[in-house]
Design a protein around this motif. Sequence first.
Motif, PDB file in Angstrom:
ATOM      1  N   UNK A  50      -0.287  -6.856  -4.848  1.00  0.00           N
ATOM      2  CA  UNK A  50      -0.480  -5.461  -4.471  1.00  0.00           C
ATOM      3  C   UNK A  50      -1.509  -5.412  -3.362  1.00  0.00           C
ATOM      4  N   UNK A  51      -1.132  -4.807  -2.251  1.00  0.00           N
ATOM      5  CA  UNK A  51      -2.006  -4.744  -1.076  1.00  0.00           C
ATOM      6  C   UNK A  51      -2.469  -6.137  -0.658  1.00  0.00           C
ATOM      7  N   UNK A  52      -1.574  -7.097  -0.763  1.00  0.00           N
ATOM      8  CA  UNK A  52      -1.888  -8.464  -0.362  1.00  0.00           C
ATOM      9  C   UNK A  52      -2.729  -9.247  -1.343  1.00  0.00           C
ATOM     10  N   UNK A  53      -3.069  -8.642  -2.462  1.00  0.00           N
ATOM     11  CA  UNK A  53      -3.913  -9.289  -3.462  1.00  0.00           C
ATOM     12  C   UNK A  53      -3.092  -9.646  -4.702  1.00  0.00           C
ATOM     13  N   UNK A  54      -3.120 -10.903  -5.144  1.00  0.00           N
ATOM     14  CA  UNK A  54      -2.418 -11.260  -6.381  1.00  0.00           C
ATOM     15  C   UNK A  54      -3.201 -10.784  -7.604  1.00  0.00           C
ATOM     16  N   UNK A  55      -2.468 -10.430  -8.627  1.00  0.00           N
ATOM     17  CA  UNK A  55      -3.108 -10.006  -9.875  1.00  0.00           C
ATOM     18  C   UNK A  55      -2.175 -10.364 -11.024  1.00  0.00           C
ATOM     19  N   UNK A  56      -2.769 -10.691 -12.166  1.00  0.00           N
ATOM     20  CA  UNK A  56      -2.005 -11.021 -13.365  1.00  0.00           C
ATOM     21  C   UNK A  56      -2.382 -10.055 -14.482  1.00  0.00           C
ATOM     22  N   UNK A  57      -1.356  -9.529 -15.128  1.00  0.00           N
ATOM     23  CA  UNK A  57      -1.538  -8.686 -16.309  1.00  0.00           C
ATOM     24  C   UNK A  57      -1.001  -9.456 -17.503  1.00  0.00           C
ATOM     25  N   UNK A  58      -1.620  -9.277 -18.663  1.00  0.00           N
ATOM     26  CA  UNK A  58      -1.138  -9.953 -19.868  1.00  0.00           C
ATOM     27  C   UNK A  58      -0.967  -8.950 -20.988  1.00  0.00           C
ATOM     28  N   UNK A  59       0.072  -9.227 -21.787  1.00  0.00           N
ATOM     29  CA  UNK A  59       0.401  -8.356 -22.906  1.00  0.00           C
ATOM     30  C   UNK A  59       0.795  -9.216 -24.094  1.00  0.00           C
ATOM     31  N   UNK A  60       0.336  -8.888 -25.296  1.00  0.00           N
ATOM     32  CA  UNK A  60       0.733  -9.645 -26.493  1.00  0.00           C
ATOM     33  C   UNK A  60       2.232  -9.551 -26.742  1.00  0.00           C
ATOM     34  N   UNK A  61       2.835 -10.661 -27.088  1.00  0.00           N
ATOM     35  CA  UNK A  61       4.276 -10.702 -27.332  1.00  0.00           C
ATOM     36  C   UNK A  61       4.696  -9.750 -28.440  1.00  0.00           C
ATOM     37  N   UNK A  62       3.911  -9.644 -29.505  1.00  0.00           N
ATOM     38  CA  UNK A  62       4.319  -8.777 -30.610  1.00  0.00           C
ATOM     39  C   UNK A  62       4.410  -7.314 -30.170  1.00  0.00           C
ATOM     40  N   UNK A  63       3.579  -6.886 -29.232  1.00  0.00           N
ATOM     41  CA  UNK A  63       3.663  -5.513 -28.742  1.00  0.00           C
ATOM     42  C   UNK A  63       4.858  -5.325 -27.808  1.00  0.00           C
ATOM     43  N   UNK A  64       5.115  -6.307 -26.975  1.00  0.00           N
ATOM     44  CA  UNK A  64       6.220  -6.210 -26.022  1.00  0.00           C
ATOM     45  C   UNK A  64       7.568  -6.298 -26.737  1.00  0.00           C
ATOM     46  N   UNK A  65       7.663  -7.118 -27.739  1.00  0.00           N
ATOM     47  CA  UNK A  65       8.947  -7.361 -28.397  1.00  0.00           C
ATOM     48  C   UNK A  65       9.261  -6.404 -29.540  1.00  0.00           C
ATOM     49  N   UNK A  66       8.399  -5.435 -29.790  1.00  0.00           N
ATOM     50  CA  UNK A  66       8.592  -4.531 -30.927  1.00  0.00           C
ATOM     51  C   UNK A  66       9.892  -3.735 -30.800  1.00  0.00           C
ATOM     52  N   UNK A  67      10.220  -3.262 -29.605  1.00  0.00           N
ATOM     53  CA  UNK A  67      11.449  -2.481 -29.443  1.00  0.00           C
ATOM     54  C   UNK A  67      12.680  -3.354 -29.677  1.00  0.00           C
ATOM     55  N   UNK A  68      12.679  -4.548 -29.122  1.00  0.00           N
ATOM     56  CA  UNK A  68      13.802  -5.460 -29.346  1.00  0.00           C
ATOM     57  C   UNK A  68      13.919  -5.809 -30.825  1.00  0.00           C
ATOM     58  N   UNK A  69      12.792  -6.021 -31.488  1.00  0.00           N
ATOM     59  CA  UNK A  69      12.815  -6.314 -32.924  1.00  0.00           C
ATOM     60  C   UNK A  69      13.439  -5.163 -33.714  1.00  0.00           C
TER      61      UNK A  69
END
Length: 96
Positions: A62-81
Motif C-alpha cells: 500500500x503506497x509502495x510500502x509492504x505490510x502483513x496482517x495476521x488472523x487466527x485460523x479459527x476466526x477465519x474458518x468459522x464461517x466455512x465450519x
Amino acid sequence: MMSLQDKLYNWLTIKVVVDARPEDTAANDTKEMFERLLLEEHGISHPVVTKDEIMYFINIERNGEPKTYRFPRDLIEVMLDQITEEPEKYVNYPEK
C-alpha cells in the motif's frame, strides 16, 4: 466505516469459503465486493495469502510500502465450519 483490517478480515473469511465452494454464487459475489472495496478505497489489488497451523497471513503493498496482517485460523474458518456442519442451511442458488 470499516477499517482496512476489517475489510481484509471479511475478504479472507469469504475467500476461504469460495476456495472450498467455488460454485457458491453468494460467496463469490461477496468476495468480489470486498475485492472492489480493497481496490477502490485502499488501492490494494493483489493480497497474497499464506497460512500455518495457527494463523493466516495477508501480505499487501500500500503506497509502495509492504505490510502483513495476521488472523487466527479459527476466526477465519468459522464461517466455512458452520457451512460444513449444517450444509442444508447454506444451499447455493446459482444465477440463471
